[in-house]
Scaffold this motif. Structure first.
Motif, PDB file in Angstrom:
ATOM      1  N   GLN A  81       0.746  -1.303  -0.073  1.00  0.00           N
ATOM      2  CA  GLN A  81       0.040   0.039   0.035  1.00  0.00           C
ATOM      3  C   GLN A  81       0.580   1.179  -0.280  1.00  0.00           C
ATOM      4  OE1 GLN A  81      -2.677  -0.472   3.423  1.00  0.00           O
ATOM      5  NE2 GLN A  81      -3.948  -1.821   2.272  1.00  0.00           N
ATOM      6  N   PHE A  82       1.888   1.248   1.020  1.00  0.00           N
ATOM      7  CA  PHE A  82       2.949   2.209   0.991  1.00  0.00           C
ATOM      8  C   PHE A  82       3.665   2.631  -0.528  1.00  0.00           C
ATOM      9  CE2 PHE A  82       6.816   4.685   2.482  1.00  0.00           C
ATOM     10  CZ  PHE A  82       6.251   5.644   2.901  1.00  0.00           C
ATOM     11  N   ARG A  83       3.840   1.620  -1.086  1.00  0.00           N
ATOM     12  CA  ARG A  83       4.555   1.588  -2.413  1.00  0.00           C
ATOM     13  C   ARG A  83       3.601   2.296  -3.571  1.00  0.00           C
ATOM     14  NH1 ARG A  83       7.179  -3.714  -3.253  1.00  0.00           N
ATOM     15  NH2 ARG A  83       8.929  -2.681  -2.630  1.00  0.00           N
ATOM     16  N   ALA A  84       2.452   1.753  -3.067  1.00  0.00           N
ATOM     17  CA  ALA A  84       1.359   2.155  -4.332  1.00  0.00           C
ATOM     18  C   ALA A  84       1.005   3.565  -4.245  1.00  0.00           C
ATOM     19  CB  ALA A  84      -0.061   1.290  -4.077  1.00  0.00           C
ATOM     20  N   LEU A  85       1.152   4.060  -2.657  1.00  0.00           N
ATOM     21  CA  LEU A  85       1.059   5.511  -2.392  1.00  0.00           C
ATOM     22  C   LEU A  85       2.118   6.273  -3.013  1.00  0.00           C
ATOM     23  CD1 LEU A  85      -0.738   7.581  -0.800  1.00  0.00           C
ATOM     24  CD2 LEU A  85       0.939   6.935   1.071  1.00  0.00           C
ATOM     25  N   GLU A 105       4.162   5.385  -5.417  1.00  0.00           N
ATOM     26  CA  GLU A 105       4.050   5.250  -6.674  1.00  0.00           C
ATOM     27  C   GLU A 105       2.801   6.449  -7.373  1.00  0.00           C
ATOM     28  OE1 GLU A 105       3.587   1.453  -7.935  1.00  0.00           O
ATOM     29  OE2 GLU A 105       5.796   0.991  -7.608  1.00  0.00           O
ATOM     30  N   GLY A 106       1.988   6.547  -6.670  1.00  0.00           N
ATOM     31  CA  GLY A 106       0.937   7.342  -6.795  1.00  0.00           C
ATOM     32  C   GLY A 106       1.511   8.903  -6.684  1.00  0.00           C
ATOM     33  N   TYR A 107       2.188   9.059  -5.617  1.00  0.00           N
ATOM     34  CA  TYR A 107       2.512  10.512  -5.520  1.00  0.00           C
ATOM     35  C   TYR A 107       3.721  10.693  -6.700  1.00  0.00           C
ATOM     36  CZ  TYR A 107       0.712  11.175  -0.965  1.00  0.00           C
ATOM     37  OH  TYR A 107      -0.265  11.442   0.145  1.00  0.00           O
ATOM     38  N   LEU A 108       4.752   9.597  -6.959  1.00  0.00           N
ATOM     39  CA  LEU A 108       5.653   9.815  -7.824  1.00  0.00           C
ATOM     40  C   LEU A 108       4.862  10.025  -9.358  1.00  0.00           C
ATOM     41  CD1 LEU A 108       8.286   7.078  -6.927  1.00  0.00           C
ATOM     42  CD2 LEU A 108       8.570   9.440  -6.811  1.00  0.00           C
ATOM     43  N   THR A 109       3.814   9.584  -9.785  1.00  0.00           N
ATOM     44  CA  THR A 109       3.387   9.549 -10.858  1.00  0.00           C
ATOM     45  C   THR A 109       2.755  10.993 -10.859  1.00  0.00           C
ATOM     46  OG1 THR A 109       2.572   6.983 -10.846  1.00  0.00           O
ATOM     47  CG2 THR A 109       1.527   8.788 -12.175  1.00  0.00           C
ATOM     48  N   SER A 110       2.234  11.671  -9.873  1.00  0.00           N
ATOM     49  CA  SER A 110       1.634  12.998  -9.557  1.00  0.00           C
ATOM     50  C   SER A 110       2.730  13.990  -9.824  1.00  0.00           C
ATOM     51  CB  SER A 110       0.927  13.200  -8.391  1.00  0.00           C
ATOM     52  OG  SER A 110      -0.223  12.165  -8.179  1.00  0.00           O
ATOM     53  N   LEU A 111       3.890  13.593  -9.291  1.00  0.00           N
ATOM     54  CA  LEU A 111       4.938  14.406  -9.378  1.00  0.00           C
ATOM     55  C   LEU A 111       5.602  14.509 -10.683  1.00  0.00           C
ATOM     56  CD1 LEU A 111       7.126  13.902  -6.039  1.00  0.00           C
ATOM     57  CD2 LEU A 111       6.006  15.934  -6.761  1.00  0.00           C
ATOM     58  N   ASP A 112       5.605  13.470 -11.386  1.00  0.00           N
ATOM     59  CA  ASP A 112       5.991  13.317 -12.553  1.00  0.00           C
ATOM     60  C   ASP A 112       5.256  14.246 -13.721  1.00  0.00           C
ATOM     61  OD1 ASP A 112       8.067  11.793 -12.401  1.00  0.00           O
ATOM     62  OD2 ASP A 112       7.305   9.948 -12.718  1.00  0.00           O
ATOM     63  N   ARG A 113       3.798  14.138 -13.365  1.00  0.00           N
ATOM     64  CA  ARG A 113       2.797  14.935 -14.187  1.00  0.00           C
ATOM     65  C   ARG A 113       3.084  16.430 -14.162  1.00  0.00           C
ATOM     66  NH1 ARG A 113      -2.588  12.664 -12.441  1.00  0.00           N
ATOM     67  NH2 ARG A 113      -1.901  10.520 -12.655  1.00  0.00           N
ATOM     68  N   TYR A 114       3.248  16.783 -12.954  1.00  0.00           N
ATOM     69  CA  TYR A 114       3.742  18.143 -12.687  1.00  0.00           C
ATOM     70  C   TYR A 114       4.970  18.322 -13.208  1.00  0.00           C
ATOM     71  CZ  TYR A 114      -0.228  18.596  -9.499  1.00  0.00           C
ATOM     72  OH  TYR A 114      -1.460  18.599  -9.091  1.00  0.00           O
ATOM     73  N   LYS A 115       6.017  17.786 -13.574  1.00  0.00           N
ATOM     74  CA  LYS A 115       7.010  18.222 -13.914  1.00  0.00           C
ATOM     75  C   LYS A 115       7.319  18.397 -15.473  1.00  0.00           C
ATOM     76  CE  LYS A 115      10.845  15.891 -11.181  1.00  0.00           C
ATOM     77  NZ  LYS A 115      11.621  14.897 -11.192  1.00  0.00           N
ATOM     78  N   ARG A 116       6.447  17.702 -16.127  1.00  0.00           N
ATOM     79  CA  ARG A 116       6.354  17.621 -17.718  1.00  0.00           C
ATOM     80  C   ARG A 116       5.898  19.075 -18.296  1.00  0.00           C
ATOM     81  NH1 ARG A 116       4.040  11.598 -18.684  1.00  0.00           N
ATOM     82  NH2 ARG A 116       5.730  10.742 -17.688  1.00  0.00           N
ATOM     83  N   PRO A 117       5.270  19.637 -17.834  1.00  0.00           N
ATOM     84  CA  PRO A 117       4.632  20.616 -18.838  1.00  0.00           C
ATOM     85  C   PRO A 117       5.588  21.407 -19.497  1.00  0.00           C
ATOM     86  CG  PRO A 117       3.828  20.837 -16.608  1.00  0.00           C
ATOM     87  CD  PRO A 117       4.650  19.682 -16.555  1.00  0.00           C
TER      88      PRO A 117
END
Length: 149
Positions: A131-135, A137-149
């Motif tokens: 669950q922590f890994r999923a959390l 990874e969810g945060y990392l995915t969200s961070l990755d989304r904010y870095k790309r623009p």
């Protein structure tokens, strides 16, 4: 025929033609009577001593019989005590075996419970990690989304 010292002392003899000297015979008879008196007294003393010793012997035999009975009773009591002690020792041994067996069963049950607890904790840990890994990874995915623009 019993011969007493008085019989000897007052014995009369017929006088013969060339008989014994009466005074010497009387003197000898007096000595024999005295000796016979002494022997009679000694004999009576010895008989009394025999009666006393026989009485003591009888008492000693009774004492010996009492002692033998006491020894037999003591041996029987000792045997009974030994048998009772052996029975008690066997009972204590069986009780100790039962207590040991009960303790072993309790230890085995506790070990199974602890193993179950450990397994549950591992599963909870694995679940938490996942669950922590999923959390994360969810945060990392969200961070990755904010870095790309």
């Amino acid at each position: 025929m019993d011969l007493t010292p008085l019989d000897v002392r007052y014995q009369e003899f017929k006088q013969g033609l060339r008989g014994y000297a009466v005074a010497e015979v009387r003197e000898y008879l007096a000595q024999v009577a005295d000796r016979l008196t002494a022997l009679t007294e000694e004999n009576e003393s010895l008989r009394e001593r025999i009666r006393v010793l026989e009485s003591e012997l009888s008492q000693a035999r009774e004492g010996e019989a009492d002692l033998k009975r006491a020894v037999v009773a003591a041996e029987r009591i000792a045997r009974d005590i030994k048998q009772q002690a052996e029975r008690e020792a066997e009972l204590i041994k069986r009780e100790a075996e039962a207590a040991r067996e009960q303790t072993m069963q309790e230890i085995v049950a506790e070990m199974k419970r602890i193993r179950g607890d450990i397994e549950s904790l591992r599963q909870e840990r694995d679940l938490f990690i996942n669950q922590f890994r999923a959390l994360l990874e969810g945060y990392l995915t969200s961070l990755d989304r904010y870095k790309r623009p």
